[in-house]
Design a protein around this motif. Structure first.
Motif, PDB file in Angstrom:
ATOM      1  N   GLY A 249     -16.480 -24.174  -8.210  1.00  0.00           N
ATOM      2  CA  GLY A 249     -17.483 -25.128  -7.368  1.00  0.00           C
ATOM      3  C   GLY A 249     -17.362 -26.648  -7.076  1.00  0.00           C
ATOM      4  O   GLY A 249     -17.292 -26.872  -5.966  1.00  0.00           O
ATOM      5  N   GLY A 253     -16.586 -28.069  -3.582  1.00  0.00           N
ATOM      6  CA  GLY A 253     -17.455 -29.395  -3.403  1.00  0.00           C
ATOM      7  C   GLY A 253     -16.724 -30.307  -2.710  1.00  0.00           C
ATOM      8  O   GLY A 253     -17.086 -31.527  -1.662  1.00  0.00           O
ATOM      9  N   VAL A 276     -29.019 -29.970  -7.158  1.00  0.00           N
ATOM     10  CA  VAL A 276     -28.339 -28.477  -7.121  1.00  0.00           C
ATOM     11  C   VAL A 276     -27.618 -28.671  -8.939  1.00  0.00           C
ATOM     12  O   VAL A 276     -27.563 -27.446  -9.233  1.00  0.00           O
ATOM     13  N   SER A 277     -27.377 -29.285  -9.648  1.00  0.00           N
ATOM     14  CA  SER A 277     -26.245 -28.747 -10.596  1.00  0.00           C
ATOM     15  C   SER A 277     -27.723 -28.313 -11.557  1.00  0.00           C
ATOM     16  O   SER A 277     -27.367 -28.007 -12.513  1.00  0.00           O
ATOM     17  N   GLY A 280     -28.767 -25.755 -11.274  1.00  0.00           N
ATOM     18  CA  GLY A 280     -27.186 -24.513 -11.508  1.00  0.00           C
ATOM     19  C   GLY A 280     -27.574 -23.600 -12.995  1.00  0.00           C
ATOM     20  O   GLY A 280     -27.974 -22.417 -13.014  1.00  0.00           O
ATOM     21  N   THR A 284     -29.131 -20.121 -14.460  1.00  0.00           N
ATOM     22  CA  THR A 284     -28.666 -19.709 -14.836  1.00  0.00           C
ATOM     23  C   THR A 284     -29.461 -19.044 -16.282  1.00  0.00           C
ATOM     24  O   THR A 284     -29.384 -17.795 -16.433  1.00  0.00           O
ATOM     25  N   ALA A 299     -21.854 -17.452  -9.728  1.00  0.00           N
ATOM     26  CA  ALA A 299     -22.498 -17.788  -9.080  1.00  0.00           C
ATOM     27  C   ALA A 299     -23.391 -19.191  -9.255  1.00  0.00           C
ATOM     28  O   ALA A 299     -23.310 -20.080  -8.290  1.00  0.00           O
ATOM     29  N   MET A 300     -24.205 -19.443 -10.220  1.00  0.00           N
ATOM     30  CA  MET A 300     -25.140 -20.606 -10.441  1.00  0.00           C
ATOM     31  C   MET A 300     -24.645 -21.157 -10.913  1.00  0.00           C
ATOM     32  O   MET A 300     -24.791 -22.379 -10.878  1.00  0.00           O
ATOM     33  N   GLY A 303     -22.655 -23.189  -7.972  1.00  0.00           N
ATOM     34  CA  GLY A 303     -23.475 -24.204  -7.627  1.00  0.00           C
ATOM     35  C   GLY A 303     -23.633 -25.236  -8.154  1.00  0.00           C
ATOM     36  O   GLY A 303     -23.814 -26.379  -7.774  1.00  0.00           O
ATOM     37  N   ARG A 304     -23.839 -25.485  -9.878  1.00  0.00           N
ATOM     38  CA  ARG A 304     -23.779 -26.316 -10.422  1.00  0.00           C
ATOM     39  C   ARG A 304     -22.657 -27.635 -10.098  1.00  0.00           C
ATOM     40  O   ARG A 304     -22.039 -28.616 -10.120  1.00  0.00           O
ATOM     41  N   LEU A 306     -20.749 -27.542  -7.238  1.00  0.00           N
ATOM     42  CA  LEU A 306     -20.974 -28.159  -5.674  1.00  0.00           C
ATOM     43  C   LEU A 306     -22.101 -29.580  -6.295  1.00  0.00           C
ATOM     44  O   LEU A 306     -21.924 -30.990  -5.725  1.00  0.00           O
ATOM     45  N   GLY A 307     -23.162 -29.800  -7.054  1.00  0.00           N
ATOM     46  CA  GLY A 307     -24.219 -30.511  -7.400  1.00  0.00           C
ATOM     47  C   GLY A 307     -23.343 -32.083  -7.926  1.00  0.00           C
ATOM     48  O   GLY A 307     -23.379 -33.113  -7.960  1.00  0.00           O
TER      49      GLY A 307
END
Length: 386
Positions: A249, A253, A276-277, A280, A284, A299-300, A303-304, A306-307
């Protein structure tokens, strides 16, 4: 030059830390010794953060960064040659980490001198991208090199990486602070940096919000290990994959922000990164009991990542735009020193919660706390008056 130097140095640093953790675990058989090693490398430097920032604002930042890399090379070389007893090893690791702590604010404060104002977002994103890739590569390099080179050989490679990094940094222009800082003692310089952080409302909100999110969510990696092994009953390979999801992620990002970051508002990006973090982690924990939990957790956690990339790029860019150059090193040092202390406290408090409940509950509580911190930060930034 700075990108290449950071990539080589980060890869070597991660490589050697893996080797040292394995060495300490094998030679002592004590988890406490491994924990002490991590504290020496991560927490001790935060104690000297105000002074590290004062150095970054007093001297030519290029020369300071080169000196820090050479000090780190020397410390690692001594460890490689002697493989000292644990107490001395901790001292040497702490010395190396302190030199790294001085390097970090100098490197972040140098970015505005190396790129035009409109290139700050992309520059910070690319710096984050190369360092994240290097950190991901470190454990893989350790796995490849340890069987043939052993601990001493791997540490020698790390020492060489610092020397190569220093050589690359010689190609940078002189990076003396643009605004000549008042000549003052190191102690007074540290106090001045702390005072600025306390007085400037927007900078203070950014710092407090960052620390609050880390305080709530810093325990996530520990909880994720417990979740993978005890909750999801995965093998070591799957557990490692779940731990590495955040790296995927982060890479995505940073890559996205290096291309499209200039079209985003940094204040919005910062708060979105906090949210977002944190989400995530919350998700989770929430998805830990579904039948497709492993895929959901991966996936979660991606996503973390990305945050976290959004937080890094937004916070660096905002501070580089808001803070006078003569104070920029101190503000960065104080911020990341406080973030490191918040992470250490999160390990303690989160560990207690983890022992009292379970991994999904800990992740949900951590994520909810981070979301609350993001909301409070958003409201405070909307109402700020500087």
């Amino acid at each position: 030059m700075l990108l290449g130097a950071r990539a080589i140095s980060y890869a070597g640093d991660t490589l050697s830390m893996v080797a040292l953790m394995l060495h300490v675990a094998t030679s002592t058989g004590q988890a406490l010794a491994v924990a002490a090693l991590l504290l020496a490398g991560d927490f001790v430097p935060s104690l000297v953060a105000p002074f590290a920032g004062a150095l970054a604002d007093r001297f030519d930042r290029r020369r300071l960064m080169i000196g820090c890399e050479l000090v780190q090379a020397l410390a690692v070389l001594v460890i490689a040659l002697s493989l000292p007893p644990v107490w001395l090893l901790l001292v040497l690791v702490a010395a190396r980490a302190v030199a790294g702590q001085v390097f970090q604010p100098a490197s972040r404060a140098a970015v505005p001198s190396l790129v035009p104002p409109e290139g700050l977002v992309a520059g910070n994103a690319r710096l984050g991208l190369v360092t994240n890739i290097a950190e991901l590569a470190g454990p893989l390099l350790a796995a490849a090199l340890l069987p043939g080179l052993g601990t001493r050989g791997v540490l020698a490679v790390d020492a060489a990486s610092f020397v190569v990094s220093a050589a690359l940094l010689t190609g940078l222009p002189h990076l003396a602070p643009v605004e000549k800082a008042e000549v003052e003692s190191l102690w007074k310089g540290a106090r001045t940096g702390l005072g600025y952080l306390a007085r400037h409302r927007t900078v203070r909100i950014i710092a407090l919000g960052f620390c609050a999110v880390v305080l709530c969510t810093g325990v996530d990696d520990v909880a994720l290990v417990v979740l993978a092994k005890e909750g999801l009953h995965t093998n070591d390979s799957v557990a490692a994959l779940l731990l590495g999801a955040v790296g995927f992620g982060l890479t995505a990002g940073y890559a996205l922000l290096s291309k499209a970051g200039n079209h985003l508002g940094m204040t919005v990006l910062l708060v979105a990164g906090f949210a977002v973090s944190s989400a995530g982690n919350l998700l989770t924990g929430a998805f830990a009991h579904v039948t497709w939990a492993v895929a959901a957790v991966f996936a979660m956690q991606a996503g973390r990542g990305l945050g976290i990339a959004a937080i890094d790029v937004a916070s660096n860019t905002l501070l580089q735009r808001l803070v006078p150059d003569a104070l920029l090193g101190r503000v960065f040092a104080n911020l990341y020193g406080a973030v490191g202390a918040s992470a250490a406290l999160s390990y303690v408090l989160g560990g207690l919660l983890l022992d009292a409940t379970d991994a999904p509950t800990t992740l949900i509580v951590a994520g909810a706390g981070g979301l609350l911190a993001a909301l409070v930060t958003a409201v405070a930034l909307a109402r700020r008056v500087d």
